[in-house]
Design a protein around this motif. Structure first.
Motif: not given
Length: 230
Positions: A1-30
């Motif tokens: 269970a501990g490993l699953d939670k850690r994996h989920q947290k890592l996945q969530q962190g990666a998803a958030y990072r992707a959102q931030r990168l995408k948002t930054r790219a939108v402003f740069t592109d515009f």
């Protein structure tokens, strides 16, 4: 269970990072777009939102005198005292430039921008970083606006109690709305741009100028050559 939670947290962190990168790219592109694609407005929308171009341009035109140069127009919601944009937003070019400068000067850690491109972005970048808050529009209707206790739904009165009636009478007047509000509309009710939403890139004529065009590209909406969104 501990490993699953850690994996989920890592996945969530990666998803958030992707959102931030995408948002930054939108402003740069515009901001660094070629001259022919430069615009007065930048609209960043979730891919499950539908756009009525005529109503959207009308909405931006009407609100600009009231909010310029800090126009951030959306379906405004609240979470833990934080105002944020639901389903996306439209932002005036002057404000886009200020956001772009801030994002260039500070990284995500310095901004305190740790997670999403809606709640956290509005809290840390728009409000804390620039002192800008969301301007709510009655012409924007995200999926969250259909919640039973949502003020926007309550304002509809009896129409807000019947989804089909809402889709038939209110949706045609909206500028931006969730795709779930169009699935059962009569075939005769067609909004400009709806049939092309699934395309990667679509062009539409503006009512202001036959030579103008507006582009909706995988969640990035912008216009050029003399339109409201040029």
């Amino acid at each position: 269970a501990g490993l699953d939670k850690r994996h989920q947290k890592l996945q969530q962190g990666a998803a958030y990072r992707a959102q931030r990168l995408k948002t930054r790219a939108v402003f740069t592109d515009f901001l660094y777009a070629p001259q022919q694609l430069q615009a007065d407005w930048l609209c960043y929308l979730d891919d499950d939102m539908v756009v009525n171009m005529t109503n959207l341009m009308m909405d931006l035109f009407e609100k600009e005198p009231q909010c310029s140069p800090n126009c951030l127009i959306a379906d405004k919601k609240g979470h833990g005292g934080i105002q944020y944009t639901a389903g996306g937003w439209c932002m005036q070019r002057q404000l886009v430039q200020r956001v772009g400068e801030l994002l260039k000067e500070k990284n995500d850690q310095a901004l305190g921008w740790k997670s999403t491109d809606d709640v956290c972005f509005n809290k840390q970048v728009m409000t804390a970083g620039l002192g800008v808050t969301v301007i709510d529009s009655d012409r924007w209707f995200s999926e969250l606006s259909w919640r039973r206790r949502d003020k926007k739904r309550q304002k509809l009165g009896s129409v807000g109690t019947h989804k089909i009636l809402f889709m038939q009478t209110v949706v045609p007047s909206l500028a931006v709305y969730h795709q779930s509000f169009e699935d059962r509309r009569p075939i005769g009710v067609i909004l400009e741009g709806h049939s092309r939403r699934s395309l990667g890139l679509a062009e539409f004529s503006s009512p202001k100028s036959n030579s103008s065009r507006v582009m909706y590209e995988r969640g990035l909406l912008r216009g050029g050559n003399g339109s409201f969104l040029h």
